[in-house]
Design a protein around this motif. Structure first.
Motif, mmCIF file in Angstrom:
data_model
loop_
_atom_site.group_PDB
_atom_site.id
_atom_site.type_symbol
_atom_site.label_atom_id
_atom_site.label_comp_id
_atom_site.label_asym_id
_atom_site.label_seq_id
_atom_site.Cartn_x
_atom_site.Cartn_y
_atom_site.Cartn_z
ATOM 1 N N ALA A 43 0.834 -1.199 0.000
ATOM 2 C CA ALA A 43 0.000 0.000 0.000
ATOM 3 C C ALA A 43 0.870 1.250 0.000
ATOM 4 O O ALA A 43 1.847 1.337 0.735
ATOM 5 C CB ALA A 43 -0.916 -0.002 1.213
ATOM 6 N N ASP A 64 -3.805 0.643 -3.151
ATOM 7 C CA ASP A 64 -4.627 1.170 -2.059
ATOM 8 C C ASP A 64 -4.338 0.453 -0.746
ATOM 9 O O ASP A 64 -3.509 -0.462 -0.680
ATOM 10 C CB ASP A 64 -6.115 1.116 -2.423
ATOM 11 C CG ASP A 64 -6.650 -0.301 -2.587
ATOM 12 O OD1 ASP A 64 -6.018 -1.262 -2.107
ATOM 13 O OD2 ASP A 64 -7.736 -0.446 -3.192
ATOM 14 N N GLY A 65 -5.028 0.871 0.293
ATOM 15 C CA GLY A 65 -4.802 0.333 1.630
ATOM 16 C C GLY A 65 -5.058 -1.161 1.743
ATOM 17 O O GLY A 65 -4.509 -1.829 2.617
ATOM 18 N N SER A 66 -5.889 -1.702 0.864
ATOM 19 C CA SER A 66 -6.156 -3.141 0.899
ATOM 20 C C SER A 66 -5.199 -3.916 -0.007
ATOM 21 O O SER A 66 -5.313 -5.139 -0.127
ATOM 22 C CB SER A 66 -7.609 -3.428 0.499
ATOM 23 O OG SER A 66 -7.832 -3.020 -0.842
ATOM 24 N N GLY A 67 -4.255 -3.209 -0.655
ATOM 25 C CA GLY A 67 -3.246 -3.881 -1.461
ATOM 26 C C GLY A 67 -3.645 -4.139 -2.898
ATOM 27 O O GLY A 67 -3.087 -5.019 -3.545
ATOM 28 N N HIS A 68 -4.605 -3.377 -3.417
ATOM 29 C CA HIS A 68 -5.100 -3.586 -4.773
ATOM 30 C C HIS A 68 -4.933 -2.331 -5.631
ATOM 31 O O HIS A 68 -4.791 -1.229 -5.100
ATOM 32 C CB HIS A 68 -6.588 -3.955 -4.745
ATOM 33 C CG HIS A 68 -6.873 -5.216 -4.008
ATOM 34 N ND1 HIS A 68 -7.030 -5.259 -2.647
ATOM 35 C CD2 HIS A 68 -7.017 -6.493 -4.439
ATOM 36 C CE1 HIS A 68 -7.273 -6.503 -2.260
ATOM 37 N NE2 HIS A 68 -7.258 -7.274 -3.338
ATOM 38 N N ILE A 76 -10.556 -4.713 -10.113
ATOM 39 C CA ILE A 76 -9.640 -4.767 -8.976
ATOM 40 C C ILE A 76 -8.601 -5.875 -9.204
ATOM 41 O O ILE A 76 -8.955 -7.021 -9.448
ATOM 42 C CB ILE A 76 -10.410 -5.052 -7.669
ATOM 43 C CG1 ILE A 76 -11.543 -4.034 -7.468
ATOM 44 C CG2 ILE A 76 -9.477 -5.090 -6.476
ATOM 45 C CD1 ILE A 76 -11.074 -2.632 -7.267
ATOM 46 N N PRO A 78 -5.192 -7.613 -7.328
ATOM 47 C CA PRO A 78 -4.334 -7.646 -6.140
ATOM 48 C C PRO A 78 -2.883 -7.369 -6.522
ATOM 49 O O PRO A 78 -2.367 -7.929 -7.494
ATOM 50 C CB PRO A 78 -4.501 -9.065 -5.601
ATOM 51 C CG PRO A 78 -5.162 -9.849 -6.675
ATOM 52 C CD PRO A 78 -5.764 -8.908 -7.639
ATOM 53 N N ALA A 80 -0.416 -6.225 -3.648
ATOM 54 C CA ALA A 80 0.439 -6.320 -2.454
ATOM 55 C C ALA A 80 1.118 -7.675 -2.387
ATOM 56 O O ALA A 80 0.503 -8.714 -2.617
ATOM 57 C CB ALA A 80 -0.386 -6.091 -1.194
ATOM 58 N N GLY A 162 3.955 -9.647 5.736
ATOM 59 C CA GLY A 162 2.825 -9.360 6.606
ATOM 60 C C GLY A 162 3.144 -9.396 8.087
ATOM 61 O O GLY A 162 2.276 -9.138 8.918
#
Length: 188
Positions: A43, A64-68, A76, A78, A80, A162
């Motif tokens: 992100a 974005d914050g969700s890794g997409h 969308i 992915p 991240a 993570g």
């Protein structure tokens, strides 16, 4: 009653002496990780995606914050945890699935996610990442050590798949995007 006085004195001395010790330890994962390892996206990274012959899709996208990232036609995607090459293949596969016959895709990092400097520095905060950054240079970007800042080692927090790992590192340690550097207060 004198026993309790001695016990209280002993506990106070232990607490005082333990506060003089420097917390933390060297963490081999932080010292061994180099800037030569493949960079994985997270992100805050801004990417330049080029789909050759498709100007409407080619653009800059931010993870974005969700890794997409959100792209036209394929939606969308992915990002991240992937390298830029892995993301290229993922985008090409999605475009090949009913949109473009033989997509040629290029992905490069336009701007890396920021790094953070906290603790005893003149200006704590987040800063844009630049290539070749060391802890010492990052502290200089943050205005240098405050008068109370410990100028030996610092605590560095880095994400490994993570999981955040924090350890004590020297000032010449390489910094990666997303790292958090914490300068401790010196004892005296």
């Amino acid at each position: 009653m004198p026993r309790y006085g001695f016990l209280l004195f002993w506990l106070m001395m232990c607490a005082t002496l333990s506060s003089c010790a420097l917390p933390g330890a060297y963490v081999p994962e932080l010292l061994a990780s180099s800037t030569e390892e493949p960079y994985t996206l997270a992100a805050g990274d801004r990417l330049r995606v080029i789909v050759f012959g498709q100007d409407a899709i080619s653009n800059s996208y931010t993870v974005d914050g969700s890794g997409h990232i959100a792209m036209p036609l394929i939606g969308i995607v992915p990002a991240a945890g992937l390298t830029t090459q892995m993301l290229q293949h993922e985008i090409a596969a999605r475009l090949r699935n009913g949109f473009i016959r033989d997509p040629r895709v290029s992905v490069e990092v336009e701007a890396y996610r920021p790094f953070f400097v906290l603790g005893e520095v003149m200006t704590a905060g987040q800063f844009p990442f630049v290539e070749g950054l060391t802890v010492q240079k990052a502290i200089a970007i943050a205005g240098g050590f405050s008068p109370r800042g410990y100028q030996g080692e610092v605590d560095l927090t880095r994400d490994f798949g993570g999981v955040s790992v924090t350890g004590r590192v020297p000032l010449l340690q390489a910094v990666r995007p997303g790292d958090t550097i914490t300068v401790r207060e010196r004892i005296f």
